[in-house]
Design an enzyme around this catalytic site. Structure first.
Site, PDB file in Angstrom:
ATOM      1  N   GLU A   1     -48.443   8.050  59.521  1.00 31.55           N
ATOM      2  CA  GLU A   1     -47.866   8.439  58.239  1.00 31.55           C
ATOM      3  C   GLU A   1     -46.472   9.025  58.395  1.00 31.55           C
ATOM      4  O   GLU A   1     -45.596   8.787  57.565  1.00 31.55           O
ATOM      5  CB  GLU A   1     -48.776   9.452  57.542  1.00 31.55           C
ATOM      6  CG  GLU A   1     -48.248  10.021  56.249  1.00 31.55           C
ATOM      7  CD  GLU A   1     -48.217   9.039  55.091  1.00 31.55           C
ATOM      8  OE1 GLU A   1     -47.670   9.370  54.020  1.00 31.55           O
ATOM      9  OE2 GLU A   1     -48.754   7.918  55.256  1.00 31.55           O
TER      10      GLU A   1
ATOM     11  N   THR B   1     -42.527  -1.638  42.307  1.00 33.17           N
ATOM     12  CA  THR B   1     -42.827  -0.898  43.529  1.00 33.17           C
ATOM     13  C   THR B   1     -44.307  -0.935  43.889  1.00 33.17           C
ATOM     14  O   THR B   1     -44.670  -0.541  45.000  1.00 33.17           O
ATOM     15  CB  THR B   1     -42.325   0.559  43.413  1.00 33.17           C
ATOM     16  OG1 THR B   1     -42.266   1.145  44.715  1.00 33.17           O
ATOM     17  CG2 THR B   1     -43.231   1.370  42.502  1.00 33.17           C
TER      18      THR B   1
END
Length: 510
Positions: free
Chosen positions: A376, A501
């Site tokens: 991440e 997006t």
């Protein structure tokens, strides 16, 4: 018991062999070639969809370890809204019909939980509008003779109007900068500031809704909000030319800080600048100009080659115009594809090259991981290397700051753009390798799950959560990476479609 489909997928993953299948039926929108890899991605979609239907139908997401449903997105069926456009592209007509039936019945006017204007716009509003565009356009013939299909397709637009009208009070602020966190019970919000991404990632969906309904009010609200980002004030809000701070005062429309970058909280604002120009180059030429300014500043001030891995390129964040934050995350990895897209269409080889380098940097975080999946978050600050990661930093130029994988799409999204915009086969190989790693690490009996540690052999703790964007983004970008050129996708020249997006494709205006 092992299913035949599971055995077939195992064979596909083992052989990695591609071959041409028969072309689509004559009522299909396009003649296309599907690879064995593409079929493996479709199987992953069907596996995830079957688990969602069995254990979580109507919920927002599947809790894919405990086999129950979760409602993190207001209980309106986020996985259905997000999966619709991927199912359309995969030509899963029966799945599409059940999705249309469900979406026509959702009451978007009420919920007991807080509503995010941003998340609701990109997932629900985006999914409804994109589904309408696809089913009124290149996929219309597939559904022309299906019972109730015409009414259900029109219901997508109708439901988008209902939802947008219900959200519209968010824009009723002194400045026009909207609230993001909404209370539907009281038509109110406690927000005093809003972020660059949550303000600047509304314009595509709300403009498109105006264009398909003929009602200009939706575009007017989103464009008013965007205006504060196109001309940021005061000066602290633009620490580098085109690169903004993060938070805006809702009452005044003025920026309150100088920190930012291409990371979560700011990212998709920059993404939409170039994409709105693709959507309509006449109306949104200023957006393109602002994107160029932001990207030029990024190349000059923010790109970073670690001291121990000088061939690797990352992009820094910043605290202000004098202080960089040498950190990056998975969310930021969309930047490679975005720069390749804009660089290609604007004939800016320097920008495209930066996008290629940044995509390679994100790829490095995948290849250096035990599972083959990138983490991440990571840092490349040589002054803060943890002792237990010193050897890793010396070899790879970064160290991990957040170890989990949340089924995120951004790296694969950039691989897709790399494949479409350079034609280099390596990007498809990278995407396939990433899918195999995800399939091994994240697959469960009912779907796929986020995992807690990509550096643990098995991914560590299974977090029991299958995000709706797994359907919308990861599986869509993977699938269209392994199909031949279709009308709906990125092209090196004039584009007829542009992805929001959440990877929902919108028909361009002109």
């Amino acid at each position: 018991m092992v299913s035949i489909r599971g055995l077939l997928l195992a064979g596909l993953l083992a052989t990695q062999t591609a071959f041409a299948l028969p072309t689509s039926s004559e009522n299909g929108p396009l003649v296309k070639r599907t690879t064995v890899r593409g079929d493996a991605i479709k199987e992953a979609f069907l596996h995830s969809w079957a688990g969602y239907k069995k254990y979580a139908w109507g919920s927002d997401e599947l809790l894919s370890v405990s086999n129950t449903g979760g409602n993190s997105r207001n209980g309106w069926g986020a996985s259905i809204a997000d999966a619709l456009t991927t199912a359309i592209l995969m030509e899963l007509d029966d799945v599409v019909m059940e999705q249309l039936e469900f979406l026509s019945t959702v009451d978007f006017t009420t919920t007991a939980t807080e509503v995010s204007l941003f998340e609701t716009t990109i997932r629900y509003l985006g999914g409804l509008i994109s589904g309408y565009d696809l089913l009124k356009g290149p996929y219309a013939k597939r559904f022309a003779n299906k019972e109730r299909s015409a009414d259900l397709i029109e219901a997508l637009r109708d439901q988008a109007v209902v939802l947008a009208d219900r959200l519209a009070f968010a824009f009723d602020t002194p400045s026009g900068v909207p609230y993001n966190n909404l209370n539907f019970a009281t038509n109110s919000s406690g927000d005093t500031t809003n972020g660059v991404a949550t303000t600047g990632t509304l314009v595509m969906e709300w403009v498109r809704l105006s264009d398909i309904t003929g009602d200009p009010k939706y575009a007017a609200m989103a464009e008013k909000a965007e205006s504060y980002l196109l001309d940021p004030k005061p000066a602290l809000g633009e620490p580098y030319p085109g690169m903004l701070g993060t938070n805006i005062n809702i009452k005044t429309g003025l920026f309150v800080d100088s920190s930012g970058g291409w990371s979560g909280g700011t990212d998709s604002f920059y993404e939409y600048l170039i994409k709105m120009w693709i959507y309509d180059s006449t109306r949104f030429s200023t957006y393109k100009d602002r994107w160029i300014t932001a990207v030029e500043s990024t190349i000059e001030y923010l790109l970073y080659n670690p001291t121990t891995a000088p061939a690797t390129t990352f992009v820094s964040q910043y605290r202000n115009s004098q202080t960089l934050s040498l950190n990056q995350g998975h969310l930021t990895c969309f930047i490679g594809g975005n720069l390749m897209l804009g660089g290609q269409l604007l004939n800016r080889g320097d920008i495209k090259a930066a996008g290629i380098a940044l995509t390679s940097g994100c790829h490095d975080t995948y290849t250096a991981s035990t599972t083959g999946i990138g983490p991440e978050g990571w840092s490349f600050d040589p002054n803060n290397v943890p002792t237990n990661q010193a050897a890793f930093f010396a070899e790879h130029g970064y160290y991990t700051t957040a170890w989990y994988y949340d089924l995120r799409p951004e790296v694969i999204e950039s691989y897709y753009h790399g494949w479409r915009l350079t034609g280099e086969e390596k990007y498809r190989d990278w995407a396939w390798t990433a899918f195999k790693a995800i399939n091994v690490t994240c697959r469960t009996e009912s779907g796929y799950t986020s995992v807690g540690n990509v550096s643990a052999t098995d991914g560590g703790e299974k977090w029991d959560f299958q995000e709706s964007f797994w359907f919308a983004e990861v599986l869509k970008y993977l699938y269209i990476t392994f199909t031949s050129e279709t009308e709906v996708g990125v092209r090196r020249g004039k584009n007829s479609w542009v992805f929001n997006t959440e990877a929902h494709p919108f028909k361009v205006a002109v």
